[in-house]
Design a protein around this motif. Structure first.
Motif, PDB file in Angstrom:
ATOM      1  N   MET A 115       0.936  -1.350   0.108  1.00 31.15           N
ATOM      2  CA  MET A 115       0.021  -0.191   0.054  1.00 31.15           C
ATOM      3  C   MET A 115       0.693   1.322  -0.238  1.00 31.15           C
ATOM      4  SD  MET A 115      -3.016  -0.864  -0.139  1.00 31.15           S
ATOM      5  CE  MET A 115      -3.959   0.568   0.184  1.00 31.15           C
ATOM      6  N   GLU A 116       2.105   1.262   0.611  1.00 31.65           N
ATOM      7  CA  GLU A 116       2.688   2.227   0.680  1.00 31.65           C
ATOM      8  C   GLU A 116       3.726   2.713  -0.474  1.00 31.65           C
ATOM      9  OE1 GLU A 116       5.707   1.848   4.193  1.00 31.65           O
ATOM     10  OE2 GLU A 116       4.122   2.167   5.592  1.00 31.65           O
ATOM     11  N   LEU A 117       3.925   1.484  -1.133  1.00 34.73           N
ATOM     12  CA  LEU A 117       4.472   1.560  -2.639  1.00 34.73           C
ATOM     13  C   LEU A 117       3.460   2.014  -3.725  1.00 34.73           C
ATOM     14  CD1 LEU A 117       6.510  -1.823  -2.666  1.00 34.73           C
ATOM     15  CD2 LEU A 117       7.539   0.469  -2.604  1.00 34.73           C
ATOM     16  N   MET A 118       2.303   1.702  -3.475  1.00 38.07           N
ATOM     17  CA  MET A 118       1.434   2.374  -4.571  1.00 38.07           C
ATOM     18  C   MET A 118       0.613   3.820  -4.046  1.00 38.07           C
ATOM     19  SD  MET A 118      -0.511  -0.789  -5.777  1.00 38.07           S
ATOM     20  CE  MET A 118      -0.962  -1.637  -4.421  1.00 38.07           C
ATOM     21  N   GLU A 119       1.550   4.386  -3.087  1.00 35.64           N
ATOM     22  CA  GLU A 119       1.044   5.565  -2.372  1.00 35.64           C
ATOM     23  C   GLU A 119       0.551   6.679  -3.742  1.00 35.64           C
ATOM     24  OE1 GLU A 119       2.266   9.290   0.316  1.00 35.64           O
ATOM     25  OE2 GLU A 119       3.450   7.350   0.333  1.00 35.64           O
ATOM     26  N   TYR A 120       1.700   6.813  -4.546  1.00 37.68           N
ATOM     27  CA  TYR A 120       1.870   7.891  -5.580  1.00 37.68           C
ATOM     28  C   TYR A 120       0.740   7.653  -6.586  1.00 37.68           C
ATOM     29  CZ  TYR A 120       6.620   9.497  -4.041  1.00 37.68           C
ATOM     30  OH  TYR A 120       7.610   9.891  -3.346  1.00 37.68           O
ATOM     31  N   ILE A 121       0.112   6.294  -6.866  1.00 35.75           N
ATOM     32  CA  ILE A 121      -0.868   5.962  -7.528  1.00 35.75           C
ATOM     33  C   ILE A 121      -1.974   6.631  -7.112  1.00 35.75           C
ATOM     34  CG2 ILE A 121      -2.050   4.205  -8.768  1.00 35.75           C
ATOM     35  CD1 ILE A 121       0.543   2.637  -8.906  1.00 35.75           C
ATOM     36  N   GLY A 122      -2.238   6.271  -5.686  1.00 35.94           N
ATOM     37  CA  GLY A 122      -3.677   6.783  -5.080  1.00 35.94           C
ATOM     38  C   GLY A 122      -3.445   8.182  -5.058  1.00 35.94           C
ATOM     39  N   ASP A 168      16.987  14.819  -6.336  1.00 39.72           N
ATOM     40  CA  ASP A 168      16.721  16.324  -6.055  1.00 39.72           C
ATOM     41  C   ASP A 168      15.599  16.651  -5.959  1.00 39.72           C
ATOM     42  OD1 ASP A 168      19.696  16.544  -6.863  1.00 39.72           O
ATOM     43  OD2 ASP A 168      19.487  17.040  -8.839  1.00 39.72           O
ATOM     44  N   LEU A 169      14.513  16.087  -6.391  1.00 34.79           N
ATOM     45  CA  LEU A 169      12.935  16.167  -6.139  1.00 34.79           C
ATOM     46  C   LEU A 169      12.673  15.524  -5.064  1.00 34.79           C
ATOM     47  CD1 LEU A 169      11.609  16.159  -9.797  1.00 34.79           C
ATOM     48  CD2 LEU A 169      12.035  18.128  -8.563  1.00 34.79           C
ATOM     49  N   GLU A 170      13.335  14.859  -4.377  1.00 30.64           N
ATOM     50  CA  GLU A 170      13.206  14.137  -2.991  1.00 30.64           C
ATOM     51  C   GLU A 170      11.950  13.333  -3.020  1.00 30.64           C
ATOM     52  OE1 GLU A 170      13.410  16.798   0.504  1.00 30.64           O
ATOM     53  OE2 GLU A 170      13.814  18.369  -0.813  1.00 30.64           O
ATOM     54  N   LEU A 171      11.861  12.429  -4.106  1.00 34.87           N
ATOM     55  CA  LEU A 171      10.876  11.415  -4.458  1.00 34.87           C
ATOM     56  C   LEU A 171      11.290  10.011  -4.010  1.00 34.87           C
ATOM     57  CD1 LEU A 171       9.556  12.517  -7.746  1.00 34.87           C
ATOM     58  CD2 LEU A 171       8.458  13.015  -5.597  1.00 34.87           C
ATOM     59  N   ASP A 172      10.626   9.180  -3.637  1.00 31.09           N
ATOM     60  CA  ASP A 172      10.804   7.903  -3.341  1.00 31.09           C
ATOM     61  C   ASP A 172      10.970   7.120  -4.687  1.00 31.09           C
ATOM     62  OD1 ASP A 172      10.166   4.861  -2.982  1.00 31.09           O
ATOM     63  OD2 ASP A 172      10.422   5.310  -0.955  1.00 31.09           O
ATOM     64  N   ALA A 173      12.067   6.541  -5.030  1.00 31.13           N
ATOM     65  CA  ALA A 173      12.345   5.795  -6.493  1.00 31.13           C
ATOM     66  C   ALA A 173      11.482   4.579  -6.541  1.00 31.13           C
ATOM     67  CB  ALA A 173      13.778   5.508  -6.152  1.00 31.13           C
ATOM     68  N   ASP A 174      11.221   3.925  -5.745  1.00 28.30           N
ATOM     69  CA  ASP A 174      10.347   2.672  -5.775  1.00 28.30           C
ATOM     70  C   ASP A 174       8.862   2.937  -6.100  1.00 28.30           C
ATOM     71  OD1 ASP A 174      12.383   0.822  -6.034  1.00 28.30           O
ATOM     72  OD2 ASP A 174      12.324   0.202  -3.747  1.00 28.30           O
ATOM     73  N   LYS A 175       8.241   3.769  -5.141  1.00 28.15           N
ATOM     74  CA  LYS A 175       7.020   4.300  -5.313  1.00 28.15           C
ATOM     75  C   LYS A 175       6.796   5.437  -6.486  1.00 28.15           C
ATOM     76  CE  LYS A 175       6.161   5.504  -0.286  1.00 28.15           C
ATOM     77  NZ  LYS A 175       5.677   6.553   0.476  1.00 28.15           N
ATOM     78  N   PHE A 176       8.060   5.949  -6.996  1.00 22.32           N
ATOM     79  CA  PHE A 176       7.747   6.652  -8.253  1.00 22.32           C
ATOM     80  C   PHE A 176       7.832   5.553  -9.413  1.00 22.32           C
ATOM     81  CE2 PHE A 176       9.515   9.758 -11.718  1.00 22.32           C
ATOM     82  CZ  PHE A 176       8.514  10.446 -11.680  1.00 22.32           C
ATOM     83  N   TRP A 177       8.566   4.509  -9.488  1.00 19.31           N
ATOM     84  CA  TRP A 177       8.632   3.605 -10.378  1.00 19.31           C
ATOM     85  C   TRP A 177       7.333   3.050 -10.754  1.00 19.31           C
ATOM     86  CZ3 TRP A 177      10.659   1.487 -14.356  1.00 19.31           C
ATOM     87  CH2 TRP A 177      10.383   0.448 -14.568  1.00 19.31           C
ATOM     88  N   LEU A 178       6.755   2.800  -9.650  1.00 19.28           N
ATOM     89  CA  LEU A 178       5.358   1.955  -9.740  1.00 19.28           C
ATOM     90  C   LEU A 178       4.321   3.098 -10.181  1.00 19.28           C
ATOM     91  CD1 LEU A 178       4.447  -0.112  -6.460  1.00 19.28           C
ATOM     92  CD2 LEU A 178       5.305  -0.591  -8.676  1.00 19.28           C
ATOM     93  N   LEU A 179       4.513   4.359 -10.053  1.00 20.63           N
ATOM     94  CA  LEU A 179       3.712   5.407 -10.447  1.00 20.63           C
ATOM     95  C   LEU A 179       4.065   5.683 -12.244  1.00 20.63           C
ATOM     96  CD1 LEU A 179       1.443   7.709 -10.494  1.00 20.63           C
ATOM     97  CD2 LEU A 179       3.487   9.279  -9.942  1.00 20.63           C
TER      98      LEU A 179
END
Length: 291
Positions: free
Chosen positions: A12-19, A97-108
């Motif tokens: 669920m945390e990994l898919m946070e950006y999708i949500g 640089d944008l302080e994003l989570d790489a794995d969450k962003f990958w799923l997005l």
């Protein structure tokens, strides 16, 4: 990165950006007038029991559920390139640089790619509803002013041509008044949408613009990303450069211009398709976004 997503806290945390994207782009059902048929049916007892048995969290959104199934079934082409993504220094530098989570962003990224592919390349084109056709006719007549008009009706071998501007404008007035008086049952029929005989496959360019808009919309949800923008700017150069890198990385376009930093290509695409009227395509997989 895990090969399959389990319905647990980590997934669920990994898919946070999708949500987050779904929350801002999926229209409010109460306020949004869908151009396509949308039906909402309460879940049956059997469906509820099945969902409970599958341990799907109540907080899992519709897009998350669909995405998880497609991810686990390896139906999203770029999924196999995760190692290349993690080892891509340019992409990872922008993410840091944008302080994003790489794995969450990958799923997005995978979700956004899959969403666009199943809208533009594997989507279903729908015909205009009867009310849309009537509205379009009225608008065309009203915009014509005093210009000469001709309206042609065909039914089998029968053909009638109306070339009186007064008569044609009267038709527009009657249609407008008729829509106000029609009963609810017939009103529903006028809004019924049918699938077109052939689906329209869109070219690469609108795919790029739509893909970019989804990711740029996501950046708006991130306070640390917004804080890095120049005053008055919609997005920072790093945001647009990252999107450009991803357009090339996911092979949406293999034009190397996307790898050039601080270029104006994406800005031109977004401007070109700002008011672009996409065909009446519906995704074959996901719900419709308002973007």
């Amino acid at each position: 990165m895990t090969d399959k997503l389990e319905w647990n806290k980590d997934a669920m945390e990994l898919m946070e950006y999708i949500g987050l994207v779904e929350a801002i782009l999926l229209p409010d059902f109460d306020d949004y007038k869908y151009p396509f048929n949308v039906s909402f049916v309460e879940a049956t007892k059997e469906e509820i029991e099945k969902a409970n048995a599958s341990c799907v969290p109540l907080t899992a959104t519709l897009c998350m559920r669909i995405f998880k199934d497609r991810y686990d079934s390896n139906k999203i082409a770029p999924k196999s390139t995760y190692k290349e993504y993690i080892n891509n220094n340019a992409i990872q530098k922008f993410i840091q640089d944008l302080e994003l989570d790489a794995d969450k962003f990958w799923l997005l990224i995978l979700f956004t790619y899959d969403y666009c592919e199943n809208l533009f390349y594997n989507g279903v084109t729908m015909k205009l509803t009867p009310v849309e056709q009537l509205t379009g006719l009225c608008e065309a007549i009203n915009k014509s002013g005093d210009a000469p008009m001709t309206l042609t009706f065909k039914a089998g071998k029968q053909k009638i041509v109306v070339d009186s501007s007064l008569a044609i404008k009267a038709i527009a007035d009657m249609i407008t008044n008729y829509q106000k008086e029609v009963d609810e049952d017939y009103y529903k029929k006028l809004h019924k949408r049918e699938q077109a005989d052939e689906s329209i496959m869109l070219k690469e360019s609108p795919f790029i613009a739509f893909f970019a808009r989804i990711l740029l919309s996501f950046f708006n949800t991130q306070p640390q990303v917004r804080a890095k923008r120049k005053k008055g700017a919609n997005h920072s150069i790093k945001e647009t450069d990252l999107v450009c890198q991803l357009i090339y990385f996911t092979k949406i376009s293999q034009n190397k211009c996307w790898l050039v930093l601080e270029n104006e290509t994406l800005k031109a695409y977004l401007k070109q398709y700002r008011n672009y009227e996409y065909p009446n395509n519906v995704s074959s997989i996901y719900p419709e976004f308002s973007i």
